[in-house]
Scaffold this motif. Structure first.
Motif, PDB file in Angstrom:
ATOM      1  N   ASN A  81       0.794  -1.347   0.185  1.00 53.69           N
ATOM      2  CA  ASN A  81       0.058   0.087   0.220  1.00 53.69           C
ATOM      3  C   ASN A  81       0.557   1.352  -0.226  1.00 53.69           C
ATOM      4  OD1 ASN A  81       0.992   0.288   2.758  1.00 53.69           O
ATOM      5  ND2 ASN A  81      -1.140  -0.401   3.608  1.00 53.69           N
ATOM      6  N   THR A  82       2.206   0.984   0.033  1.00 53.61           N
ATOM      7  CA  THR A  82       2.979   2.411   0.228  1.00 53.61           C
ATOM      8  C   THR A  82       3.304   2.561  -1.294  1.00 53.61           C
ATOM      9  OG1 THR A  82       4.900   0.934   0.502  1.00 53.61           O
ATOM     10  CG2 THR A  82       4.049   2.103   2.406  1.00 53.61           C
ATOM     11  N   LEU A  83       3.046   1.776  -2.279  1.00 49.71           N
ATOM     12  CA  LEU A  83       3.580   1.936  -3.704  1.00 49.71           C
ATOM     13  C   LEU A  83       2.489   1.954  -4.597  1.00 49.71           C
ATOM     14  CD1 LEU A  83       6.698  -0.543  -3.968  1.00 49.71           C
ATOM     15  CD2 LEU A  83       6.563   1.955  -3.546  1.00 49.71           C
ATOM     16  N   VAL A  84       1.099   1.483  -4.072  1.00 48.43           N
ATOM     17  CA  VAL A  84       0.017   1.526  -4.988  1.00 48.43           C
ATOM     18  C   VAL A  84      -1.142   2.566  -4.554  1.00 48.43           C
ATOM     19  CG1 VAL A  84      -2.017  -0.033  -5.291  1.00 48.43           C
ATOM     20  CG2 VAL A  84       0.348  -0.829  -5.483  1.00 48.43           C
ATOM     21  N   ASP A  85      -1.401   3.118  -5.558  1.00 45.10           N
ATOM     22  CA  ASP A  85      -2.820   3.944  -5.450  1.00 45.10           C
ATOM     23  C   ASP A  85      -4.014   3.098  -5.319  1.00 45.10           C
ATOM     24  OD1 ASP A  85      -4.897   5.750  -5.517  1.00 45.10           O
ATOM     25  OD2 ASP A  85      -3.916   7.191  -6.828  1.00 45.10           O
ATOM     26  N   GLU A  86      -4.628   2.957  -4.142  1.00 46.38           N
ATOM     27  CA  GLU A  86      -5.587   1.914  -3.993  1.00 46.38           C
ATOM     28  C   GLU A  86      -7.197   2.412  -4.598  1.00 46.38           C
ATOM     29  OE1 GLU A  86      -6.316   1.493   0.219  1.00 46.38           O
ATOM     30  OE2 GLU A  86      -4.822   0.098   0.566  1.00 46.38           O
ATOM     31  N   GLN A  87      -7.142   3.566  -4.968  1.00 47.35           N
ATOM     32  CA  GLN A  87      -8.428   4.031  -5.768  1.00 47.35           C
ATOM     33  C   GLN A  87      -8.071   3.649  -7.288  1.00 47.35           C
ATOM     34  OE1 GLN A  87      -9.286   8.299  -5.608  1.00 47.35           O
ATOM     35  NE2 GLN A  87     -10.886   8.276  -7.110  1.00 47.35           N
ATOM     36  N   LYS A  88      -6.966   3.699  -7.709  1.00 48.81           N
ATOM     37  CA  LYS A  88      -6.586   3.293  -8.959  1.00 48.81           C
ATOM     38  C   LYS A  88      -6.612   1.709  -9.135  1.00 48.81           C
ATOM     39  CE  LYS A  88      -3.129   5.656 -10.614  1.00 48.81           C
ATOM     40  NZ  LYS A  88      -1.719   6.134 -11.005  1.00 48.81           N
ATOM     41  N   LEU A  89      -6.256   1.287  -8.130  1.00 51.33           N
ATOM     42  CA  LEU A  89      -6.337  -0.275  -8.410  1.00 51.33           C
ATOM     43  C   LEU A  89      -7.738  -0.778  -8.281  1.00 51.33           C
ATOM     44  CD1 LEU A  89      -5.002  -3.125  -7.908  1.00 51.33           C
ATOM     45  CD2 LEU A  89      -5.037  -2.839  -5.285  1.00 51.33           C
ATOM     46  N   ASN A  90      -8.672  -0.203  -7.699  1.00 54.34           N
ATOM     47  CA  ASN A  90      -9.959  -0.644  -7.581  1.00 54.34           C
ATOM     48  C   ASN A  90     -10.629  -0.452  -9.054  1.00 54.34           C
ATOM     49  OD1 ASN A  90     -10.264  -1.154  -4.723  1.00 54.34           O
ATOM     50  ND2 ASN A  90     -10.829   0.860  -4.347  1.00 54.34           N
ATOM     51  N   GLU A  91     -10.161   0.585  -9.697  1.00 50.19           N
ATOM     52  CA  GLU A  91     -10.686   0.928 -11.195  1.00 50.19           C
ATOM     53  C   GLU A  91     -10.015  -0.023 -11.992  1.00 50.19           C
ATOM     54  OE1 GLU A  91      -9.663   4.893 -11.788  1.00 50.19           O
ATOM     55  OE2 GLU A  91     -11.235   5.852 -10.500  1.00 50.19           O
ATOM     56  N   GLN A  92      -8.628  -0.368 -11.698  1.00 48.82           N
ATOM     57  CA  GLN A  92      -8.437  -1.388 -12.588  1.00 48.82           C
ATOM     58  C   GLN A  92      -8.841  -2.741 -12.407  1.00 48.82           C
ATOM     59  OE1 GLN A  92      -6.212  -0.908 -14.922  1.00 48.82           O
ATOM     60  NE2 GLN A  92      -4.151  -0.328 -14.609  1.00 48.82           N
ATOM     61  N   ILE A  93      -9.109  -3.319 -11.284  1.00 47.09           N
ATOM     62  CA  ILE A  93      -9.617  -4.394 -10.956  1.00 47.09           C
ATOM     63  C   ILE A  93     -11.158  -4.362 -11.463  1.00 47.09           C
ATOM     64  CG2 ILE A  93     -10.529  -5.861  -9.058  1.00 47.09           C
ATOM     65  CD1 ILE A  93      -8.578  -5.050  -7.467  1.00 47.09           C
ATOM     66  N   ARG A  94     -12.009  -3.458 -11.579  1.00 40.45           N
ATOM     67  CA  ARG A  94     -13.414  -3.283 -11.965  1.00 40.45           C
ATOM     68  C   ARG A  94     -13.289  -3.635 -13.397  1.00 40.45           C
ATOM     69  NH1 ARG A  94     -14.719   0.365  -7.949  1.00 40.45           N
ATOM     70  NH2 ARG A  94     -14.159   2.180  -9.557  1.00 40.45           N
ATOM     71  N   THR A  95     -12.397  -2.742 -14.238  1.00 41.14           N
ATOM     72  CA  THR A  95     -12.200  -2.736 -15.624  1.00 41.14           C
ATOM     73  C   THR A  95     -11.783  -3.996 -16.094  1.00 41.14           C
ATOM     74  OG1 THR A  95     -11.791  -0.441 -15.386  1.00 41.14           O
ATOM     75  CG2 THR A  95     -11.270  -1.655 -17.694  1.00 41.14           C
ATOM     76  N   SER A  96     -10.704  -4.645 -15.513  1.00 43.41           N
ATOM     77  CA  SER A  96     -10.181  -5.758 -16.008  1.00 43.41           C
ATOM     78  C   SER A  96     -10.807  -6.918 -16.005  1.00 43.41           C
ATOM     79  CB  SER A  96      -8.742  -5.914 -15.288  1.00 43.41           C
ATOM     80  OG  SER A  96      -7.886  -5.008 -15.526  1.00 43.41           O
ATOM     81  N   PHE A  97     -11.363  -7.095 -14.805  1.00 40.37           N
ATOM     82  CA  PHE A  97     -12.487  -8.432 -14.340  1.00 40.37           C
ATOM     83  C   PHE A  97     -13.753  -8.502 -15.127  1.00 40.37           C
ATOM     84  CE2 PHE A  97      -9.049  -8.851 -11.587  1.00 40.37           C
ATOM     85  CZ  PHE A  97      -8.474 -10.070 -11.672  1.00 40.37           C
ATOM     86  N   ALA A  98     -14.320  -7.062 -15.356  1.00 42.30           N
ATOM     87  CA  ALA A  98     -15.320  -7.052 -16.212  1.00 42.30           C
ATOM     88  C   ALA A  98     -15.107  -7.391 -17.687  1.00 42.30           C
ATOM     89  CB  ALA A  98     -15.866  -5.466 -16.236  1.00 42.30           C
ATOM     90  N   MET A  99     -13.896  -7.072 -18.156  1.00 49.49           N
ATOM     91  CA  MET A  99     -13.610  -7.443 -19.478  1.00 49.49           C
ATOM     92  C   MET A  99     -13.423  -8.923 -19.419  1.00 49.49           C
ATOM     93  SD  MET A  99     -11.074  -4.294 -20.675  1.00 49.49           S
ATOM     94  CE  MET A  99     -11.766  -2.768 -21.100  1.00 49.49           C
ATOM     95  N   LEU A 100     -12.900  -9.683 -18.522  1.00 52.85           N
ATOM     96  CA  LEU A 100     -12.667 -11.050 -18.401  1.00 52.85           C
ATOM     97  C   LEU A 100     -13.940 -12.069 -18.282  1.00 52.85           C
ATOM     98  CD1 LEU A 100      -9.435 -11.229 -15.917  1.00 52.85           C
ATOM     99  CD2 LEU A 100      -9.469 -11.787 -18.455  1.00 52.85           C
ATOM    100  N   GLN A 101     -14.799 -11.482 -17.629  1.00 53.85           N
ATOM    101  CA  GLN A 101     -15.982 -12.112 -17.452  1.00 53.85           C
ATOM    102  C   GLN A 101     -16.908 -12.051 -18.894  1.00 53.85           C
ATOM    103  OE1 GLN A 101     -18.227 -10.230 -14.229  1.00 53.85           O
ATOM    104  NE2 GLN A 101     -16.804 -11.329 -12.648  1.00 53.85           N
ATOM    105  N   GLN A 102     -16.532 -11.085 -19.616  1.00 54.95           N
ATOM    106  CA  GLN A 102     -17.095 -11.021 -21.041  1.00 54.95           C
ATOM    107  C   GLN A 102     -16.409 -12.030 -22.007  1.00 54.95           C
ATOM    108  OE1 GLN A 102     -17.588  -6.986 -22.037  1.00 54.95           O
ATOM    109  NE2 GLN A 102     -18.902  -6.388 -19.976  1.00 54.95           N
ATOM    110  N   ASP A 103     -15.441 -12.571 -21.401  1.00 55.15           N
ATOM    111  CA  ASP A 103     -14.564 -13.164 -22.401  1.00 55.15           C
ATOM    112  C   ASP A 103     -13.684 -12.234 -23.484  1.00 55.15           C
ATOM    113  OD1 ASP A 103     -16.631 -15.902 -22.284  1.00 55.15           O
ATOM    114  OD2 ASP A 103     -15.111 -15.617 -21.181  1.00 55.15           O
ATOM    115  N   HIS A 104     -13.517 -10.980 -23.255  1.00 56.53           N
ATOM    116  CA  HIS A 104     -12.789 -10.346 -24.177  1.00 56.53           C
ATOM    117  C   HIS A 104     -11.307 -10.484 -23.967  1.00 56.53           C
ATOM    118  CE1 HIS A 104     -16.535  -8.743 -25.969  1.00 56.53           C
ATOM    119  NE2 HIS A 104     -16.901  -7.917 -24.892  1.00 56.53           N
TER     120      HIS A 104
END
Length: 516
Positions: free
Chosen positions: A69-92
Motif C-alpha cells: 500500500n506504500t507503492l499502490v494507489d488503492e483508488q486506481k487499483l479498484n478501477e483497474q480491478i473493475r475494468t479488467s475483470f469485467a472484461m474477463l467475465q465477458q471473455d474479451h
C-alpha cells in the motif's frame, strides 16, 4: 561490527534477504493458501503488505489480491480491478494457456506471469498481483501511486535564457522529457537492473547512427558488470563505471537539465538515466565540456564567445592566482613594482605567518564558508556566507593575523572558481589550487611551472570511455576545435552540434548533414 550484524540478520531471516532474481525458477501453486503463505513469508515484518481475498460471484473461484500500500494507489487499483475483470467475465480478455511469461494481453495495463521472481519485481514497482484459485498464473495490474514532485528549475545549473524544467526522481518521466526534445524513432533506450536489494532501474539512452557503437558497448558492459547491494544515487554509478579509482577531474558529465542531455545525444554521446535521482550522466566527456554552459547555445555567438573567453581567463586565475602571489612575494620580489611592493610589505608587517601558510589558511577558511553556505538552509545560507566572510576577514586583518593583499587574492580566486559552469568540474579545479600553492611556496615560479606541466600531462593522459580528455586539442581536430574557444554562428543546412567522436562525424556525413 556492521558485517557481524548483517551476518546475524541473514542467519535469522534468510528468505527476507533474497533478491527477486533468486525466485526466478520458482513457479506459483494453483492453491490460493499456499501462494498467500509464500508471499507472507517472503515479505514478513513488512507492515505495508496487503493480502485480500475476494469473490466476484457466488459460483466464481476465489481471488487473492496482493500489493504494497506504500507503492499502490488503492483508488486506481479498484478501477483497474473493475475494468479488467469485467472484461474477463465477458471473455474479451480471457487468459489463454499459451500466454508467455511477462506478456501483456490487455489494453488495460496488466501483465501475466507464472514465476515468483517476476511477480516480486512487479510488486516492488507499484503493481498489484491477482491470483485465482485453481490457476498457476497471476495477473499483475499497474496501479502505482504518483510520487514525483513538480518540475523545477535546476538549482545546480541556472540559466537566464533556456529551459526552466529540470529532471525529477522518476526515470520514466525523465526519459519522456528527452522524447519531447528528440522526436525520432532513432532515440533508443536499454533497461538494466542494478543492486541486489534496491533493484534500481538504469536506462542507457543514445541515438542510433550517431552514437559510437564501441562506446555504447562499453557502457553496457560496465553497467552489467556492477555487483553491489544497492544504488541510491547516480554518484555510485558514476564511480563504478570509471576506471580511475581516484579521479581528480570528472570523467562523466552530470546534469539536471534535459536540454543539456538532448544536446549531448545529438553530439553522439550516451546518456545514463538512474531511477530515484534527478541527475543524469552523459559520456564521454572532455576537458572543454566542463567550460561550456547550456546558455552558450541560446545566445548570440559574439556574446557566447566572449563569455567563454572570460571563463577560460578566470580558470587560469582560479588555479594559479594564489600560487603566483605566493611565489612572487616569497622568491621573486624584483618582479613587483616598487610602490606595490612597499604597499604589500607594509600590509604584511604585523602578520606572523609566512605567505604560503597565510594563503593556505585563507583558502581553507573560504572553502569552509562556501561549504557552510551550501549545507545551511537557503534562507540563511547565503547570508551566513557573506556576513561570515566580511566579519571574519575584517577582524582578521584588524588583528594582524592576515594581510589585505591575501584577502584580495583569495577572494578573487573564489569568485573565479564560481564562473565554471559545471559544478563537478569546478570541484576538481578547486582542489588543484592547494598542491600548486605548496609547490610555489617551496620552489617559486619553478614550482608553478612544474605544477602546470604536471596538470597538462595528467589531463592529456586521461580518457573518458576511450575518448582522449583533451579532444579536440590533443589529438587536434580543426573541424571540432571551433566549438572550444569560440561558439561559431549557426549556418542554415548544417548541424550545429559538434559530434563527440569520429564515428559520429562519419555518420553525419553519410546522412548529408554536413558539419559546423
Amino acid at each position: 561490527m556492521t558485517k557481524r550484524l548483517r551476518r546475524t540478520r541473514k542467519d535469522v531471516y534468510p528468505a527476507s534477504e533474497d533478491s527477486a532474481s533468486e525466485f526466478n525458477g520458482k513457479t506459483f501453486s494453483d492453491n490460493l493458501e499456499q501462494n498467500e503463505s509464500f508471499i507472507k513469508i517472503t515479505f514478513r515484518t513488512s507492515s505495508d503488505l496487503v493480502c485480500r481475498k475476494i469473490r466476484f460471484q457466488d459460483d466464481a473461484p476465489r481471488k487473492l489480491i496482493v500489493y504494497l500500500n506504500t507503492l499502490v494507489d488503492e483508488q486506481k487499483l479498484n478501477e483497474q480491478i473493475r475494468t479488467s475483470f469485467a472484461m474477463l467475465q465477458q471473455d474479451h480478455y480471457a487468459l489463454e494457456p499459451e500466454v508467455t511469461e511477462g506478456e501483456s494481453t490487455s489494453a488495460v495495463n496488466q501483465i501475466h506471469t507464472s514465476t515468483w521472481g517476476e511477480m516480486i519485481r512487479l510488486l516492488l514497482s507499484g503493481y498489484a498481483a491477482v491470483f485465482t484459485e485453481g490457476d498457476a498464473q497471476a495477473i499483475c495490474l499497474k496501479a502505482s501511486a504518483s510520487l514525483r514532485r513538480t518540475f523545477e528549475e535546476p538549482s545546480s545549473e541556472p540559466v537566464i535564457r533556456g529551459s526552466k524544467e529540470g529532471f525529477v526522481e522518476r526515470q520514466c518521466v525523465n526519459f519522456g522529457m528527452l522524447r519531447h526534445y528528440i522526436r525520432s524513432p532513432r532515440l533508443k533506450s536499454e533497461d538494466f537492473i542494478v543492486g541486489d536489494l534496491t533493484q534500481t532501474k538504469v536506462l542507457v539512452v543514445y541515438i542510433d547512427g550517431l552514437a559510437d557503437e564501441s562506446i555504447v558497448d562499453e557502457v553496457r558492459k560496465k553497467i552489467a558488470s556492477i555487483q553491489i547491494d544497492g544504488i541510491l544515487e547516480s554518484g555510485a554509478i558514476e564511480e563504478l563505471i570509471v576506471d580511475d579509482r581516484f579521479p581528480l577531474l570528472p570523467r562523466v558529465q552530470v546534469t539536471e537539465r534535459p536540454d543539456v542531455v538532448a544536446g549531448g545525444l545529438l553530439e553522439g554521446r550516451v546518456a545514463i538515466i538512474i531511477d530515484n535521482t534527478p541527475f543524469v550522466l552523459v559520456v564521454p566527456v572532455t576537458f572543454w565540456t566542463g567550460m561550456q554552459s547550456a546558455e552558450d547555445y541560446n545566445t548570440r555567438f559574439p556574446v557566447a564567445t566572449f563569455s567563454r573567453w572570460i571563463r577560460f581567463l578566470f580558470l587560469i586565475v582560479a588555479i594559479f592566482a594564489p600560487s603566483f602571489f605566493v611565489a612572487v612575494t616569497s622568491f621573486h620580489q624584483e618582479m613587483i613594482p616598487t610602490s606595490l611592493l612597499l604597499s604589500i610589505a607594509s600590509a604584511r608587517e604585523p602578520v606572523p605567518f609566512p605567505v604560503m601558510i597565510e594563503t593556505l589558511l585563507m583558502e581553507i577558511m573560504f572553502e569552509a564558508l562556501r561549504e557552510a553556505g551550501v549545507r545551511l538552509p537557503k534562507a540563511i545560507g547565503q547570508t551566513v556566507s557573506i556576513v561570515g566572510g566580511l566579519v571574519i576577514g575584517d577582524a582578521a586583518v584588524q588583528a594582524g593575523i592576515i594581510s589585505t593583499p591575501s584577502v584580495i587574492v583569495v577572494s578573487t580566486t573564489g569568485i573565479a572558481a564560481l564562473l565554471i559552469p559545471r559544478f563537478n568540474f569546478a570541484n576538481g579545479v578547486r582542489l588543484l589550487r592547494f598542491p600548486i600553492i605548496l609547490l610555489a611556496g617551496s620552489f617559486g615560479l619553478y614550482g608553478i611551472a612544474l605544477g602546470f606541466l604536471g596538470i597538462l600531462l595528467y589531463v592529456v593522459h586521461l580518457k573518458s570511455f576511450g575518448v582522449p580528455y583533451f579532444t579536440p586539442i590533443a589529438p587536434f581536430s580543426i573541424r571540432a576545435v571551433k566549438d572550444v574557444w569560440l561558439r561559431s554562428p549557426r549556418v542554415n543546412g548544417r548541424n550545429f552540434s559538434v559530434p563527440a567522436t569520429e564515428t559520429s562525424v562519419k555518420a553525419r556525413r553519410q546522412e548529408g548533414g554536413g558539419g559546423n
